[in-house]
Design an enzyme around this catalytic site. Structure first.
Site, PDB file in Angstrom:
ATOM      1  CD  GLU A   1      -1.893  -6.776  22.597  1.00 31.85           C
ATOM      2  OE1 GLU A   1      -0.647  -6.727  22.495  1.00 31.85           O
ATOM      3  OE2 GLU A   1      -2.640  -6.920  21.614  1.00 31.85           O
TER       4      GLU A   1
ATOM      5  CG  ASP B   1      -2.091   0.947   1.079  1.00 32.68           C
ATOM      6  OD1 ASP B   1      -1.864   2.120   0.734  1.00 32.68           O
ATOM      7  OD2 ASP B   1      -3.237   0.514   1.296  1.00 32.68           O
TER       8      ASP B   1
ATOM      9  CB  SER C   1      -6.502   2.345  -0.413  1.00 34.29           C
ATOM     10  OG  SER C   1      -5.214   2.846  -0.153  1.00 34.29           O
TER      11      SER C   1
END
Length: 542
Positions: free
Chosen positions: A237, A61, A111
């Site tokens: 997390e 990308d 994108s």
């Protein structure tokens, strides 16, 4: 660390590739013979006309030509050579073309339409994910989306009995991976809470898990956990709340698939046995995964590299005797450029190249088409007149010079720069503060003056700063930019397509970006002449 000017370099091989450090610089005869050998090798190149069993589409990308060049040099210098003669793994693929990246309404694209073009064969408008150009931006009606959606190569693969996987270092719901499996007129509707009230089009995360063609997507690895868990739950997390308002835990829904596993850390990922796992969802961060340069040092629970994710995906997908389609994105190359930080753009490209090499090592070139390209470029430049072997992240120093070259103000400058972005040193205070828009633990330390760096030299009132090697080769340095913007932008020039394997020779010259889909479809034997709707059932592999 600055490279020594007297380093020994590799003698030029038949393909001008850095491999083993030799004692002497290539002679004129070496250069001539290597060039001649390249022509001889090309004469023996024979197109592979076979139908492909597998296709792997790699997307760097934002990986424009200048990014490839700078990364090639950086990688070569890390190996102890000058760098310029080095080759990244995908540069060794035999076929090459250039891709025109504009979208229906954008000269410089984002994108969403660029990836849509590559996986559907149809160009569309900005921010649109696998829907045609006639859908208004942010169209909320699911019925309208359904009528105007574009069938993707991943959907076709599943229709034909192949397995399918999506791997990214960005959120797995980000525009590039999303375009392979989702249909929406707003790339930002990644989770249900991102949509406006009243919208009936499903969010991108839900579309991934609810994808129901032939058992669904087989492998999905990347970031973006919070779009998959409800706001009543906390991230395992970091303890942050999920973002789903509909109460769904999409990770639990994923586990309802046949032989399915969900993992979110390195240990769980490593424990996955591809032989007994048919569906794998891995979400390793609440948002994007770490930059490769920061992954080992700053991830609390550990997360796999792009290379590790690629290999695991291939090991699961290859069990299907009909073959597979796999998309692998180096998504954070783009993010580092947006932040004006060349170091992380180059190191993520380096890891991306390692993932490509791993795919080459783990597949048969006679039956697997590998394509490596970019969705768009960035306003990233390589300039000045530095001597060969000059540190690519360093100050420009000319041939025979013992000190850096100076501009008309009497100040040294770097080889790498940006045309716009956060590194503006006039009215912007981004450099003085270490760029608030680019946050890593190391950034804060650098901005506070630790590690021997003095941020006062980046005063916005002083114009161009007095640079030295320690500053510009620091991982958090933001290369200077001409135009002050909150984030650096994409660029509009053509990007490269590298390819090897069945039908790879169909890539040549300068092509429209949507041609990439058509080469993949040709290689896999798919037939979709209308270019927009469902394909008829296939008896492939039976």
């Amino acid at each position: 660390m600055r490279f020594l000017k007297k380093l020994s370099v590799t003698a030029v091989s038949s393909i001008i590739t850095l491999s083993v450090v030799q004692a002497a610089e290539p002679t004129p005869a070496d250069w001539f013979n290597a060039g001649r050998q390249t022509v001889i090798d090309a004469k023996h190149l024979r197109p592979n006309e076979r139908q492909a069993k597998n296709v792997i589409l790699f997307i760097g990308d934002g990986m424009g030509i200048s990014t490839i060049t700078a990364s090639r040099i950086y990688d070569g210098q890390q190996k102890g050579g000058h760098g310029e003669e080095n080759s990244l793994s995908f540069e060794k693929l035999p076929y090459l073309a250039l891709s025109k990246t504009y979208s229906v309404d954008q000269q410089t694209p984002d994108s969403a339409p660029t990836m849509t073009a590559m996986v559907t064969g149809v160009k569309t408008i900005g921010d649109s994910v696998s829907v045609n150009q006639f859908v208004a931006h942010s169209e909320p009606n699911a019925n309208v989306i359904e009528v105007n959606k574009l069938t993707t190569i991943l959907e076709q693969a599943k229709q034909h009995g192949l397995s399918a996987g999506v791997v990214s270092t960005a959120r797995i719901t980000h525009a590039t991976p999303a375009a392979t499996y989702a249909h929406t007129a707003n790339r930002d509707w990644e989770g249900d809470s991102d949509r406006p009230v009243g919208a009936t089009v499903p969010d991108i995360a839900a579309q991934l898990v609810d994808f129901n063609i032939n058992g669904g997507i087989d492998v999905a690895l990347g970031g973006g956990r919070t779009r998959f868990i409800p706001n009543t739950a906390t991230d395992p997390e970091y303890g942050v709340a999920g973002k789903r308002k509909d109460g769904r835990d999409l990770t639990a829904d994923w586990l309802k698939k046949h032989n399915a596993q969900y993992v979110w850390n390195q240990a769980q990922f490593d424990a996955i046995d591809p032989n007994t796992t048919d569906h794998l969802l891995g979400l390793f961060e609440p948002s994007h995964v770490h930059y490769e340069a920061d992954r080992l040092a700053h991830d609390q629970a550990g997360e796999p590299s792009l290379t590790e994710m690629t290999v695991k995906a291939i090991d699961i997908l290859k069990k299907n005797r009909n073959g597979y389609f796999l998309m692998v994105e180096g998504g954070r190359i783009d993010h580092a450029h947006h932040s004006g930080n060349a170091y992380r753009a180059l190191t993520d490209t380096q890891q991306f190249a390692a993932a490509v090499q791993a795919a080459v090592n783990n597949t048969n070139p006679k039956e697997t088409l590998i394509i490596v390209t970019a969705d768009h470029s960035h306003v990233f430049t390589i300039g000045g007149y530095p001597q060969r072997g000059n540190p690519i992240l360093g100050l420009t120093q000319g041939v025979g010079a013992t000190t850096p070259d100076l501009d008309l103000l009497g100040l040294p400058y770097t080889t790498l720069n940006y045309a716009n972005g956060t590194g503006y040193t006039g009215a912007s205070n981004a450099q003085a503060e270490g760029s608030k828009s680019f946050t890593t633990p190391a950034t804060a330390a650098w901005a506070s003056g630790s590690e021997g760096h003095n941020p006062t030299s980046f005063s916005p009132a002083s114009g161009r700063p007095l640079l030295d090697e320690a500053k510009v080769e620091h991982p958090d340095y933001l290369q200077e930019a001409i135009i002050p913007l909150g984030a650096e932008t994409h660029a509009a020039e053509d990007v490269a397509i590298f390819a090897g394997g069945p039908k790879a020779h169909l890539f040549h010259g300068i092509v429209e970006q949507n041609v990439i889909y058509h080469v993949m479809a040709e290689a896999l034997g798919f037939d979709r002449p209308d270019g927009a709707h469902e394909d008829k059932p296939s008896h492939r592999g039976k």
